[in-house]
Motif scaffolding. Structure first.
Motif, PDB file in Angstrom:
ATOM      1  N   GLY A  64      -2.067   3.258  11.074  1.00 28.29           N
ATOM      2  CA  GLY A  64      -3.249   2.782  11.782  1.00 28.29           C
ATOM      3  C   GLY A  64      -4.346   2.275  10.881  1.00 28.29           C
ATOM      4  N   LEU A  65      -4.301   2.621   9.592  1.00 30.13           N
ATOM      5  CA  LEU A  65      -5.303   2.112   8.657  1.00 30.13           C
ATOM      6  C   LEU A  65      -4.902   0.698   8.238  1.00 30.13           C
ATOM      7  CD1 LEU A  65      -5.687   5.338   6.513  1.00 30.13           C
ATOM      8  CD2 LEU A  65      -7.383   4.405   8.095  1.00 30.13           C
ATOM      9  N   PRO A  66      -5.766  -0.292   8.417  1.00 29.62           N
ATOM     10  CA  PRO A  66      -5.376  -1.695   8.206  1.00 29.62           C
ATOM     11  C   PRO A  66      -4.780  -1.981   6.837  1.00 29.62           C
ATOM     12  CG  PRO A  66      -7.488  -1.581   9.342  1.00 29.62           C
ATOM     13  CD  PRO A  66      -7.141  -0.176   8.954  1.00 29.62           C
ATOM     14  N   VAL A  67      -5.383  -1.441   5.775  1.00 29.90           N
ATOM     15  CA  VAL A  67      -4.874  -1.715   4.428  1.00 29.90           C
ATOM     16  C   VAL A  67      -3.449  -1.203   4.286  1.00 29.90           C
ATOM     17  CG1 VAL A  67      -5.122  -1.081   1.988  1.00 29.90           C
ATOM     18  CG2 VAL A  67      -7.116  -1.828   3.286  1.00 29.90           C
ATOM     19  N   ILE A  68      -3.199  -0.017   4.826  1.00 28.69           N
ATOM     20  CA  ILE A  68      -1.875   0.587   4.688  1.00 28.69           C
ATOM     21  C   ILE A  68      -0.858  -0.110   5.585  1.00 28.69           C
ATOM     22  CG2 ILE A  68      -0.553   2.718   5.032  1.00 28.69           C
ATOM     23  CD1 ILE A  68      -3.100   4.198   4.103  1.00 28.69           C
ATOM     24  N   GLU A  69      -1.274  -0.459   6.786  1.00 26.19           N
ATOM     25  CA  GLU A  69      -0.365  -1.192   7.670  1.00 26.19           C
ATOM     26  C   GLU A  69       0.053  -2.516   7.044  1.00 26.19           C
ATOM     27  OE1 GLU A  69       1.109  -0.230  10.300  1.00 26.19           O
ATOM     28  OE2 GLU A  69       0.010   1.570  10.884  1.00 26.19           O
ATOM     29  N   GLU A 124      -8.697  -1.614  -7.737  1.00 27.56           N
ATOM     30  CA  GLU A 124      -9.232  -2.932  -7.396  1.00 27.56           C
ATOM     31  C   GLU A 124      -9.870  -2.917  -6.013  1.00 27.56           C
ATOM     32  OE1 GLU A 124      -7.650  -7.470  -6.508  1.00 27.56           O
ATOM     33  OE2 GLU A 124      -6.454  -6.149  -7.768  1.00 27.56           O
ATOM     34  N   LEU A 125      -9.199  -2.284  -5.045  1.00 29.73           N
ATOM     35  CA  LEU A 125      -9.745  -2.224  -3.685  1.00 29.73           C
ATOM     36  C   LEU A 125     -11.051  -1.444  -3.651  1.00 29.73           C
ATOM     37  CD1 LEU A 125      -6.510  -1.568  -1.585  1.00 29.73           C
ATOM     38  CD2 LEU A 125      -7.837  -3.677  -1.678  1.00 29.73           C
ATOM     39  N   ILE A 126     -11.130  -0.357  -4.416  1.00 33.54           N
ATOM     40  CA  ILE A 126     -12.356   0.437  -4.450  1.00 33.54           C
ATOM     41  C   ILE A 126     -13.491  -0.372  -5.068  1.00 33.54           C
ATOM     42  CG2 ILE A 126     -13.455   2.457  -5.514  1.00 33.54           C
ATOM     43  CD1 ILE A 126     -10.673   3.856  -5.252  1.00 33.54           C
ATOM     44  N   LEU A 127     -13.237  -0.985  -6.222  1.00 30.34           N
ATOM     45  CA  LEU A 127     -14.268  -1.750  -6.916  1.00 30.34           C
ATOM     46  C   LEU A 127     -14.706  -2.977  -6.123  1.00 30.34           C
ATOM     47  CD1 LEU A 127     -12.883  -1.498 -10.543  1.00 30.34           C
ATOM     48  CD2 LEU A 127     -14.985  -0.456  -9.692  1.00 30.34           C
ATOM     49  N   ASN A 128     -13.797  -3.517  -5.322  1.00 32.96           N
ATOM     50  CA  ASN A 128     -14.136  -4.688  -4.505  1.00 32.96           C
ATOM     51  C   ASN A 128     -14.715  -4.307  -3.156  1.00 32.96           C
ATOM     52  OD1 ASN A 128     -13.265  -6.372  -6.544  1.00 32.96           O
ATOM     53  ND2 ASN A 128     -11.214  -6.647  -5.709  1.00 32.96           N
ATOM     54  N   GLY A 129     -14.937  -3.010  -2.933  1.00 32.02           N
ATOM     55  CA  GLY A 129     -15.580  -2.551  -1.709  1.00 32.02           C
ATOM     56  C   GLY A 129     -14.695  -2.569  -0.481  1.00 32.02           C
ATOM     57  N   ARG A 130     -13.380  -2.618  -0.680  1.00 32.58           N
ATOM     58  CA  ARG A 130     -12.456  -2.686   0.453  1.00 32.58           C
ATOM     59  C   ARG A 130     -12.110  -1.307   1.012  1.00 32.58           C
ATOM     60  NH1 ARG A 130      -8.762  -6.748   0.200  1.00 32.58           N
ATOM     61  NH2 ARG A 130      -7.929  -5.836   2.130  1.00 32.58           N
ATOM     62  N   ILE A 131     -12.038  -0.300   0.126  1.00 37.07           N
ATOM     63  CA  ILE A 131     -11.752   1.063   0.562  1.00 37.07           C
ATOM     64  C   ILE A 131     -12.695   2.013  -0.168  1.00 37.07           C
ATOM     65  CG2 ILE A 131      -9.319   0.538   1.010  1.00 37.07           C
ATOM     66  CD1 ILE A 131      -8.605   2.035  -1.565  1.00 37.07           C
ATOM     67  N   GLU A 137      -6.727   5.722   2.048  1.00 38.18           N
ATOM     68  CA  GLU A 137      -6.014   4.593   1.456  1.00 38.18           C
ATOM     69  C   GLU A 137      -5.721   4.856  -0.026  1.00 38.18           C
ATOM     70  OE1 GLU A 137      -8.713   2.907   4.718  1.00 38.18           O
ATOM     71  OE2 GLU A 137      -8.926   4.321   3.044  1.00 38.18           O
ATOM     72  N   GLU A 138      -6.702   5.406  -0.737  1.00 33.51           N
ATOM     73  CA  GLU A 138      -6.466   5.722  -2.144  1.00 33.51           C
ATOM     74  C   GLU A 138      -5.395   6.798  -2.275  1.00 33.51           C
ATOM     75  OE1 GLU A 138      -8.784   6.977  -6.263  1.00 33.51           O
ATOM     76  OE2 GLU A 138      -9.708   7.441  -4.338  1.00 33.51           O
ATOM     77  N   ARG A 139      -5.416   7.798  -1.407  1.00 35.28           N
ATOM     78  CA  ARG A 139      -4.407   8.855  -1.480  1.00 35.28           C
ATOM     79  C   ARG A 139      -3.012   8.292  -1.234  1.00 35.28           C
ATOM     80  NH1 ARG A 139      -8.423  11.647   1.393  1.00 35.28           N
ATOM     81  NH2 ARG A 139      -7.269  11.527   3.368  1.00 35.28           N
ATOM     82  N   PHE A 140      -2.891   7.381  -0.272  1.00 29.81           N
ATOM     83  CA  PHE A 140      -1.596   6.748  -0.007  1.00 29.81           C
ATOM     84  C   PHE A 140      -1.110   5.970  -1.231  1.00 29.81           C
ATOM     85  CE2 PHE A 140       0.477   2.709   1.001  1.00 29.81           C
ATOM     86  CZ  PHE A 140       1.627   3.140   1.646  1.00 29.81           C
ATOM     87  N   LEU A 141      -1.974   5.138  -1.779  1.00 33.77           N
ATOM     88  CA  LEU A 141      -1.566   4.253  -2.868  1.00 33.77           C
ATOM     89  C   LEU A 141      -1.249   5.034  -4.141  1.00 33.77           C
ATOM     90  CD1 LEU A 141      -4.104   1.393  -2.148  1.00 33.77           C
ATOM     91  CD2 LEU A 141      -1.615   1.219  -1.968  1.00 33.77           C
TER      92      LEU A 141
END
Length: 383
Positions: A64-69, A124-131, A137-141
């Motif tokens: 259900g989380l867009p980045v993970i989907e 990259e996603l954290i620094l770019n303000g995406r997550i 999302e970080e835990r998944f990745l």
């Protein structure tokens, strides 16, 4: 021995990995190796429908989380495309992305897969303000590193700094091998030139992680102090409009040229004097080695693989992350002292030639490939 070099992005896409691996492929082919390239075309979207699971964690708790989907759909698409296109097995698959390695192991469970991790998608996603840092999302990745350790025959990365980062997410970090990236020196040709005004250049994707907002503020400070320069900014990305507006607001828009994406920036770089990129994170930073081979003086931040390439004051200058004044001081120092910047550039080129050569990478990978092949023959995987 048939080997597949498996990329995430096609070779013609921007990015250090996509541009480097084809030269590794070409080098091995020149030596008589049977080796192919493979990647997921941009046109393949939402084709894969095969159920995907992991052995070391339950990814469905993140559904259900867009980045993970999106990530999981790309995983399914890669599996679908692999099944469509690869009909004959390989003796060894060398993947250059966690998703690619896991997809290849899913399709070819009996084939040895080794993986080189070139960067961190989650950082990259954290620094770019995406997550958010510490979020699901970080835990998944980061859980994917443990899955990769469990399934790949060997995990490699490109710097000691990134090995330390990955160590928090695997059981046996000592087994991660570091092979820094390598570059074909013939692609980078220093060009004698004299610029009346110092020419700064940076090459990167225009995203917050690259710290270009800091670079623009530092350039504005250099100009306020009376310094002269031209900044050549090569690359494109979602931050371009914001950066152009910032440059205008800071009064330096006329001192900057925004080029957009360029397929072969190494053909343009030798005409500049100083390469500067204040990244907030960088696993290796291919573009610093490329700029060094073009005989440019280097300015970078004291993070990740950049600080392994640059010895401050010896072959470049290092500044703290997000420190506008320190970056302005470094730019001003190199702009004002051509002899010093040339000495740094010469030292940087010698280090890049000796430590980041394509030949060195091919020798190291040859040893890796032959070791994996021998283990396969003797059934020694996992020992």
């Amino acid at each position: 021995m048939r080997i597949l070099q498996a990329l995430f992005f096609p070779p013609e896409q921007p990015g250090g990995v996509s541009s480097m691996v084809p030269y590794i492929h070409e080098g091995f082919r020149h030596l008589g190796w049977e080796m192919d390239l493979f990647s997921l075309p941009k046109r393949v979207r939402s084709k894969g429908q095969e159920p995907i699971g992991f052995d070391t964690f339950d990814w469905t708790v993140y559904k259900g989380l867009p980045v993970i989907e999106k990530y999981m759909q790309t995983f399914r698409d890669y599996v679908w495309w692999t099944r469509m296109r690869i009909k004959e097995p390989y003796d060894l698959i060398h993947a250059h992305h966690p998703l690619v390695a896991l997809a290849m192991k899913h399709v070819f469970p009996e084939t040895p897969v080794i993986a080189t991790i070139h960067s961190s998608y989650e950082r990259e996603l954290i620094l770019n303000g995406r997550i958010a840092a510490g979020g699901p999302e970080e835990r998944f990745l980061t859980s994917l590193y443990g899955e990769l350790e469990a399934k790949a025959e060997l995990v490699m990365t490109v710097s000691q700094a990134f090995k330390r980062y990955m160590s928090a997410y695997v059981r046996e970090p000592e087994r991660i091998r570091v092979i820094p990236n390598g570059f074909d020196e013939r692609r980078f040709r220093p060009t004698p030139h004299e610029n009346a005004v110092p020419q700064l250049i940076t090459v990167c994707r225009l995203v917050p992680a690259k710290g270009l907002d800091v670079l623009l503020r530092a350039c504005a400070e250099v100009k306020r102090r009376g310094g002269r320069f031209v900044l050549h900014l090569i690359g494109d990305g979602p931050s371009r409009t914001e950066l152009e507006a910032m440059a205008a607001e800071l009064g330096i828009y006329e001192d900057i040229i925004f080029y957009g994406y360029m397929l072969h920036p190494e053909e343009f770089m030798p005409f500049a004097d100083i390469f500067v990129l204040p990244s907030r994170a960088e696993a290796f930073g291919n573009v610093f080695a490329e700029a060094a081979l073009c005989l440019l003086a280097l300015i970078g931040t004291d993070v990740g693989g950049i600080s392994e390439q640059i010895e401050d004051g010896k072959n470049g200058l290092l500044v703290p992350v997000d420190d506008v004044m320190a970056l302005a001081d470094a730019i001003e120092k190199l702009c004002a002292d051509p002899d010093f910047r040339y000495a740094l550039a010469r030292a940087a080129r010698e280090k890049a030639k000796s430590q980041y050569s394509l030949r060195r990478v091919i020798v190291q990978l040859t040893e890796v490939y032959e070791t994996i092949a021998n283990r396969r023959r003797t059934g020694e995987f996992g020992t």
